[in-house]
Design a protein around this motif. Structure first.
Motif, PDB file in Angstrom:
ATOM      1  N   CYS A  99       0.798  -1.238   0.000  1.00 44.73           N
ATOM      2  CA  CYS A  99       0.000   0.000   0.000  1.00 44.73           C
ATOM      3  C   CYS A  99       0.830   1.287   0.000  1.00 44.73           C
ATOM      4  N   ASN A 145       2.338   2.685   2.402  1.00 44.58           N
ATOM      5  CA  ASN A 145       2.359   3.351   3.693  1.00 44.58           C
ATOM      6  C   ASN A 145       3.765   3.180   4.261  1.00 44.58           C
ATOM      7  N   CYS A 187      -8.915   2.065   0.314  1.00 41.26           N
ATOM      8  CA  CYS A 187      -9.092   3.516   0.362  1.00 41.26           C
ATOM      9  C   CYS A 187      -7.838   4.189  -0.208  1.00 41.26           C
ATOM     10  N   VAL A 217      -5.575   7.252  -0.867  1.00 35.18           N
ATOM     11  CA  VAL A 217      -5.326   8.585  -0.289  1.00 35.18           C
ATOM     12  C   VAL A 217      -4.057   9.194  -0.883  1.00 35.18           C
ATOM     13  N   VAL A 263      -3.783   8.539   6.001  1.00 34.16           N
ATOM     14  CA  VAL A 263      -4.000   7.229   6.637  1.00 34.16           C
ATOM     15  C   VAL A 263      -4.128   7.436   8.147  1.00 34.16           C
ATOM     16  N   TYR A 305     -12.958   2.869  10.105  1.00 34.23           N
ATOM     17  CA  TYR A 305     -12.650   2.265   8.812  1.00 34.23           C
ATOM     18  C   TYR A 305     -11.948   0.922   8.998  1.00 34.23           C
ATOM     19  N   TYR A 360      -5.525   0.455   2.631  1.00 35.36           N
ATOM     20  CA  TYR A 360      -5.249   1.732   1.962  1.00 35.36           C
ATOM     21  C   TYR A 360      -4.373   1.551   0.724  1.00 35.36           C
TER      22      TYR A 360
END
Ligand SMILES: [Zn+2]
Length: 220
Positions: A72, A74, A95, A97, A103, A112, A116
């Protein structure tokens, strides 16, 4: 009124180089002007040595052992971040972003339960940021892999929530992704309006964000 820059130059002229260097480094940080940089530096100068060491340790170790999650994007200490590695999360709800801080903001709502995809920016023709500068290819590859893994089961189960910021760049990015993703047959939704336009997701309070996610609309 004397300009802050001018004050920095005049004040800095008789200060030791080490102090000026720290003021300069602080000034380069977002949201910190020359005056705040001076104040922070002076604050540290008056702090106990142990406190200063803790800060310098935290700064110097910031990039040690950190990497981007290979699913993801992140930030993570492992090849997969804690969210992607969590079997209790809904991995078919993605999701999308702009930034890692988004996040953080959505996680703070504790509502949620999906996963992500961090784009690391938004499309901006003015600033010369095109799709290739964002993690859009990574998203397409990720979805392709998911499609392959669910071969035969169809792709109907996957929902992609476009949660880019309200405002021109975020909307442009959402429209671009919507067109790109549509051909893959996934369900695509956009978070509800009600977030302040031009405001970033991470400035919204938890209730507003929860409502924006709950009220998401399907693109048709
Ligand atoms: Zn991840």
């Amino acid at each position: 009124m004397i300009q802050a820059d001018f004050v920095a130059i005049v004040m800095g002229s008789f200060l030791p180089k080490t102090i000026n260097r720290l003021i300069e480094e602080f000034s380069r940080l977002p949201g910190i002007g020359p005056k705040s940089a001076q104040r922070l530096t002076m604050h540290l100068l008056h702090s106990p040595e142990s406190r200063v060491k803790e800060l310098s340790d935290a700064v110097s170790k910031l990039k040690n052992g950190l990497q981007f999650c290979n699913i993801c994007w992140n930030i993570s200490e492992n090849p997969q971040c804690g969210i992607c590695a969590d079997p209790r999360r809904n991995h078919n709800l993605i999701c999308v972003v702009e930034e890692i801080l988004d996040v953080v903001a959505i996680e703070k709502t504790q509502e949620y339960k999906g996963v992500y995809h961090v784009l690391h920016g938004a499309l901006s023709p003015v600033e010369g940021i095109g799709p290739e500068q964002l993690k859009i290819n990574a998203l397409m590859n990720r979805l392709e892999k998911m499609d392959e893994e669910s071969a035969g089961a169809g792709v109907g189960g996957i929902e992609i929530i476009l949660a880019t910021n309200p405002g021109l760049e975020g909307e442009t990015t959402a429209m671009y992704l919507m067109r790109l993703l549509k051909i893959h047959g996934h369900k695509i939704t956009r978070i509800a309006r009600g977030l302040p336009v031009g405001g970033d997701l991470d400035y919204a309070d938890e209730l507003t964000l929860t409502k924006a996610l709950e009220g998401r609309m399907e693109y048709s």
